[in-house]
Scaffold this motif. Structure first.
Motif, mmCIF file in Angstrom:
data_model
loop_
_atom_site.group_PDB
_atom_site.id
_atom_site.type_symbol
_atom_site.label_atom_id
_atom_site.label_comp_id
_atom_site.label_asym_id
_atom_site.label_seq_id
_atom_site.Cartn_x
_atom_site.Cartn_y
_atom_site.Cartn_z
ATOM 1 N N UNK A 1 0.834 -1.208 0.000
ATOM 2 C CA UNK A 1 0.000 0.000 0.000
ATOM 3 C C UNK A 1 0.869 1.259 0.000
ATOM 4 N N UNK A 2 1.915 1.259 0.779
ATOM 5 C CA UNK A 2 2.790 2.423 0.848
ATOM 6 C C UNK A 2 3.793 2.444 -0.293
ATOM 7 N N UNK B 1 -14.456 -3.560 7.365
ATOM 8 C CA UNK B 1 -15.557 -4.033 8.218
ATOM 9 C C UNK B 1 -16.083 -5.373 7.700
ATOM 10 N N UNK B 2 -17.188 -5.836 8.289
ATOM 11 C CA UNK B 2 -17.894 -7.062 7.882
ATOM 12 C C UNK B 2 -16.998 -8.291 7.993
ATOM 13 N N UNK B 3 -16.132 -8.295 9.012
ATOM 14 C CA UNK B 3 -15.330 -9.479 9.255
ATOM 15 C C UNK B 3 -14.168 -9.684 8.308
ATOM 16 N N UNK B 4 -13.840 -8.688 7.515
ATOM 17 C CA UNK B 4 -12.726 -8.845 6.576
ATOM 18 C C UNK B 4 -11.399 -8.891 7.324
ATOM 19 N N UNK B 5 -10.521 -9.791 6.897
ATOM 20 C CA UNK B 5 -9.180 -9.901 7.474
ATOM 21 C C UNK B 5 -8.099 -9.530 6.459
ATOM 22 N N UNK B 6 -8.525 -8.891 5.388
ATOM 23 C CA UNK B 6 -7.582 -8.468 4.349
ATOM 24 C C UNK B 6 -7.611 -6.949 4.260
ATOM 25 N N UNK B 7 -6.931 -6.293 5.209
ATOM 26 C CA UNK B 7 -6.949 -4.838 5.249
ATOM 27 C C UNK B 7 -5.848 -4.234 4.369
#
Length: 200
Positions: A117-118, A128-134
Motif C-alpha cells: 500500500x505504501x 468491516x464485515x469481518x474482513x481480514x484483508x486490510x
C-alpha cells in the motif's frame, strides 16, 4: 561534462504576480581536472583537498606522479570527443548561466521495509464485515499452473534508497563567488546529499 554538488537548502519564493513555487539551493563543489583519457574519452576530476598523511600510499603515488594535492573525492565522467580540457583546470559554477535547464541525479531517501500500500499505492481491503484483508497484497499468482510467482511482481520490500534523475530544472539565480545554484523545483535526498548535475 558533469558537475558534483550538494543539496544545501529547500524553500519557496513568491513572484510579483502572487505565485509561489519551491526552490532548491545547490552547492557546486570546486573540482580540478587530474586526468584525461583520450582513448576512452573520460575525464577524472578531484574534489575537496585531503591531507597527505591520511592518504594511502598507492593513491598518494598517483597524485605525486601528476604533481597534484590528494583529494577526498575522485569522479570519472564520460565526455564528448570534441571537448578539450587541460590538467589542473577548475570546474565550478562559472560554467552555468541563468535560465539554463539542468538535470539532477542522486539517491532518494530510504524509508525501510514497506508494504504494497505504501510502496506501490495499492488500495486497501474492506475494513468491516469481518474482513481480514486490510493491507495485504492479496493473490499473487496461479495455483498448479504455472505454480510459481513471476519475477518482477510488486510485493513488499525496501522503499527508497535508490538512484533517481530529475529533468528540466531551470536555474533562476547564481552566486559565482560561493558556487551556489538556485533552481526551480525540488531534488531528491536529504540535506548535504551529493548530487550529479548535468546540462540538458
Amino acid at each position: 561534462m558533469k558537475w558534483l554538488g550538494a543539496k544545501t537548502r529547500m524553500t519557496q519564493i513568491f513572484t510579483t504576480t502572487g505565485e509561489t513555487y519551491a526552490i532548491t539551493l545547490l552547492k557546486i563543489f570546486k573540482g580540478f581536472i587530474i586526468q584525461q583519457n583520450f582513448r576512452l574519452n573520460t575525464l577524472t576530476v578531484g574534489y575537496q583537498f585531503k591531507s597527505p598523511i591520511k592518504c594511502k600510499k598507492p593513491n598518494l603515488y598517483h597524485f605525486e606522479k601528476f604533481n597534484f594535492i590528494p583529494f577526498k573525492l575522485i569522479k570519472t565522467y564520460k565526455i564528448k570527443k570534441f571537448q578539450k580540457f587541460s590538467l589542473g583546470q577548475i570546474i565550478d559554477s562559472t560554467n552555468f548561466k541563468i535560465s539554463e535547464v539542468i538535470s539532477v541525479r542522486g539517491r532518494t531517501i530510504g524509508k525501510g521495509f514497506s508494504g504494497t500500500c505504501k510502496r506501490y499505492n495499492f488500495n486497501s481491503g474492506p475494513l468491516t464485515h469481518g474482513s481480514k484483508n486490510h493491507r495485504k497484497p492479496g493473490s499473487i499468482g496461479q495455483g498448479s499452473t504455472p505454480g510459481r510467482v513471476f519475477p518482477g511482481k510488486k510485493l513488499a520490500g525496501n522503499l527508497g534508497n535508490n538512484y533517481s534523475t530529475l529533468f528540466n530544472l531551470p536555474i533562476i539565480a547564481l552566486n559565482y563567488t560561493e558556487n551556489f545554484l538556485i533552481i526551480k523545483g525540488i531534488t531528491m535526498g536529504t540535506l548535504k546529499t551529493n548530487l550529479l548535475i548535468n546540462k540538458i
